[in-house]
Design an enzyme around this catalytic site. Structure first.
Site, short mmCIF file in Angstrom:
data_model
loop_
_atom_site.label_atom_id
_atom_site.label_comp_id
_atom_site.label_asym_id
_atom_site.label_seq_id
_atom_site.Cartn_x
_atom_site.Cartn_y
_atom_site.Cartn_z
N ASN A 110 0.66 -1.30 -0.13
CA ASN A 110 0.02 -0.04 0.07
C ASN A 110 0.90 1.41 -0.17
OD1 ASN A 110 0.62 -1.09 2.70
ND2 ASN A 110 -0.40 0.65 3.38
N THR B 225 -25.99 -8.49 12.59
CA THR B 225 -26.93 -8.21 11.42
C THR B 225 -26.29 -7.79 10.55
OG1 THR B 225 -28.36 -7.73 13.14
CG2 THR B 225 -28.94 -7.01 11.16
N CYS C 91 -3.60 4.91 7.91
CA CYS C 91 -3.73 4.14 9.03
C CYS C 91 -2.55 4.44 10.31
CB CYS C 91 -3.75 2.73 9.00
SG CYS C 91 -5.34 2.36 8.24
#
Lengths: 377, 384
Positions: free
Chosen positions: A149, A236, A321
């Site tokens: 990256n 969910t 990050c």
């Protein structure tokens, strides 16, 4: 405005936003509910899963939806480590992985696992012989990223998979976040067991992603709860997000033909910047074309980024990050470029990037360097 | 046929104002909040504001909000995180028999790993007795996790008393407030809660986002490793779009809470009244009064019915309800909550339905629902 930080995140495509909107507005039931509303949504979810499976030529039950690349990497690595710790406790990775792989491995080391961090050469390539030598009877997992990256180096994933297919006890995971839609992999290949894909790096939405987990692979889940995603990933389902991911992935594959254009732009960046005094290119020439990393020695990258920002050109230092940390890039350090590691700038292109954008960027970076040189005398 | 959705405890539709905000955000903000350039800073600012809204909604500090991918992840982070971080202090955990699977399954996993777990019983109304909590406490208790509102019965647990008790003993208290957050006014300071789970898609926000409140100073072991997002408690690029939607849902909730409560109460009372008018036989699983029950969840047992057939019939008649948690509904295993309340052999385990109301439901619909139930009950009983 020229946005050249597409490896941090991309602008979602209109079609992706539209899918997300349509689904979240019209199909809101919980797919686990057994009433009509629930089963309609479940069908939609199944369709998204099938589309992704067809794109990658894998089975639909091999697609596990997650909240993104970080979760997929965590699930793959910890899932294998914890499911197979009776077989062995050795993991092989590289020194140049994304923090979402490196930090997981470091945590496993604290738990008692042994981790080999393979070195790379100055272009960021691992050596297959190093990998072969690192394998021992306790090795249960190899996790090696596809496209780096920060500098764009492409690891020989096919060769690694082929090699590891001879070791049935070893699971092979690759972080494919930066590769998908640019540099393909033979996803159905034997030996390639786990593949991480993220939505927001391919003009999809944040909070979406998937892990491809081949049928024979047994994972210990990270979360425990309901029986969604074959119990491997309870919670969910983010139905609208997952449908939008399928759309983003399809668009990315369709647009992949544009990648050849990026190769020319990548070459142009090399040709124009390499001759400049003080500039060192950290990306390999044969790396992924959407990532171009260079250092201007003697300049703090923040200063250059700020100066470019004034011109509405947006680039970054390294991975978003870790860009809050002042530390030099661990990737470029691993390439043996200590000096360059603290001065790195990453230019990352979208599949739609125009040649004009790159021309303006080249012109402005040259100006900025010239300007600061004269100030600093 | 008018379709009536009474399964809001499984998930809620997205509120129109939430849709609007998300549509706008989609159009003009996509940066990665960790990027240092303009786009990143813009996203960071929005994220900070959302965090502030969440914190204010439960009277917490800004730093104490950790965004997650939803309720399941928040519960897992709270439970595994606390257990692993406090292993050296002890290995005893207290929970109840009626928790959601996103709490029960993590705790069961910890049990397999050698932790000692006490599962507290509940009474016939589905409530935990504070004296049982007190008796279960040990020197090596490192976590108590008890839900705020039960998702199947709507019964509120005595969180204030539990909070007081545990704070005086210095034991971390986690509560799964997924069903409470949209109805109850929650003040983590007053209730003395240390960890609290919420979920966006149960309060008219988008799926795929929630938060864990973690009192400052409390230590957790992370579940997801990677970048330094969420002050390193939860790595991964922030789901900024969903978080914006969640923020709006919380803002609307704040404005409408009283109105919603009254509406739910009216719906729940009307359904009961209409069933009474039609002489349909039923028993409440829990408590009819709303002293200890949130008015948006009503769990009724219909003697003589079989839940699977009953559900199918209701669905065909256009009424979407469930037998319990959506996460277990797929299988229709007998409800562990009703089992804890009435014992394994109670017929209620095989004939109960959960009705959960929303803002889109009307009082007239309740009459319709009662009529449809009456027809089905009569038809199915005469078949026997």
């Amino acid at each position: 405005m020229i946005y050249l930080d597409n490896s941090a995140t991309t602008q979602p495509a209109q079609e992706v936003l539209k899918s997300f909107q349509t689904v979240s507005m019209n199909y809101y039931a919980n797919p686990s509910s057994i009433h009509v509303g629930g089963s309609e949504v479940e069908k939609l979810l199944f369709k998204a899963r099938t589309q992704i499976a067809q794109l990658l030529k894998v089975n639909e039950d091999e697609v596990i939806f997650t909240s993104g690349g970080t979760e997929s990497n965590n699930l793959a690595i910890k899932g294998i480590a914890h499911a197979h710790q009776n077989r062995g406790n050795h993991i092989i990775t590289t020194q140049i992985e994304h923090p979402a792989v490196l930090q997981v491995c470091k945590d496993l080391e604290r738990e008692g696992f042994e981790v080999t961090y393979l070195p790379v050469d100055e272009s960021g390539n691992i050596n297959l012989d190093d990998l072969k030598k690192a394998i021992n009877e306790n090795t249960i997992l190899v996790t090696i990223m596809h496209v780096n990256n920060e500098i764009g180096t492409i690891q020989p994933i096919e060769k690694i998979a082929k090699l590891l297919a001879n070791y049935p006890k070893i699971t092979f995971h690759t972080d494919h976040v930066q590769g998908f839609g640019k540099v393909s992999l033979p996803y159905d290949m034997e030996g390639l067991d786990l593949i991480t894909i993220s939505g927001h790096k391919i003009h999809g939405l944040k909070g979406t992603g998937c892990l491809i987990k081949k049928r024979h692979v047994q994972l210990k889940p990270l979360f425990h709860g309901g029986s969604q995603e074959g119990s491997v990933r309870p919670g969910t389902e983010n139905v609208a997000g997952n449908v939008s991911l399928a759309k983003a992935m399809r668009l990315a594959v369709e647009k992949q033909s544009q990648y050849n254009r990026l190769i020319a732009l990548h070459q142009k960046l090399f040709d124009q910047l390499e001759p400049i005094d003080k500039i060192t290119i950290n990306s390999p020439k044969n790396g992924a074309a959407h990532i171009f990393n260079f250092s201007v020695l003697g300049f703090k990258p923040e200063v250059l980024i700020h100066a470019l920002g004034e011109k509405e050109i947006y680039v970054s230092t390294k991975s978003a990050c870790s860009s809050k940390q002042d530390e030099p890039s661990h990737v470029i350090v691993a390439c043996g470029k200590e000096q360059e590691a603290g001065a790195a700038i990453r230019v990352s292109l979208s599949i739609n990037q125009s040649e004009e954008d790159i021309d303006i960027f080249i012109k402005e970076i040259k100006n900025v360097i010239q300007q600061y040189k004269s100030i600093m005398g | 046929m008018k379709r009536i959705y009474l399964d809001h405890a499984a998930t809620t539709p997205i509120h129109p104002s939430v849709k609007e905000v998300m549509r706008d955000v989609m159009e003009d903000s996509f940066g990665n909040p960790s990027s240092i350039h303009h786009f990143g800073r813009e996203s960071r600012k929005r994220l900070d504001e959302a965090r502030m809204t969440m914190a204010n909604s439960i009277n917490a500090n800004y730093e104490s909000i950790i965004f997650t991918s939803g309720g399941t992840e928040a519960n897992n982070l709270a439970i595994f995180g606390t257990a692993y971080a406090n292993r050296n202090k002890g290995n005893h955990i207290i929970t109840t028999n009626i928790e959601h699977h996103a709490v029960l399954h993590p705790v069961e996993q910890l049990e397999k790993e050698g932790f000692d777990v006490t599962y507290l019983p509940v009474d016939e109304k589905g409530m935990v007795d504070i004296m049982d909590v007190k008796k279960a406490l040990r020197k090596d208790t490192i976590l108590v996790t008890i839900m705020y509102v039960n998702n199947e019965t709507g019964m509120k647990q005595p969180v204030q008393m539990i909070g007081n008790l545990l704070r005086s003993r210095g034991i971390p208290f986690h509560t799964d407030a997924v069903q409470a957050y949209g109805v109850e006014e929650i003040d983590v300071e007053e209730l003395k809660i240390d960890l609290l789970t919420t979920s966006s898609h149960k309060i008219y926000g988008p799926k795929g986002v929630g938060f864990l409140y973690k009192r400052e100073g409390l230590n957790l072991t992370q579940r997801l490793y990677g970048g330094e997002q969420e002050r390193t408690w939860r790595s991964g690029t922030e789901n900024t779009l969903a978080i914006e939607g969640f923020k709006k849902a919380v803002e609307v909730l704040k404005e409408e809470r009283t109105k919603r409560y009254d509406h739910y109460k009216q719906l729940s009372e009307r359904l009961i009244q209409a069933l009474d008018e039609k002489n349909v036989e039923y028993h409440i699983n829990g408590d009819l009064s709303t002293e200890h029950r949130v008015p948006n969840i009503l769990n009724l047992s219909f003697p003589g019915m079989d839940v699977e057939i009953f559900l199918t019939n209701l669905d065909l008649s256009g009424v979407a309800v469930s037998s319990g948690s959506a996460c277990t509904a797929g299988s229709i295993d007998p409800s562990h909550v009703l089992k804890a309340m009435y014992g394994e052999d109670s017929p209620r385990l095989r004939n109960s339905i959960r009705f959960s109301f929303g803002m889109d439901n009307t009082v007239e619909e309740m009459t319709l629902v009662a009529e449809r139930i009456e027809k089905i009950v009569n038809r199915l009983s005469s078949n026997v």
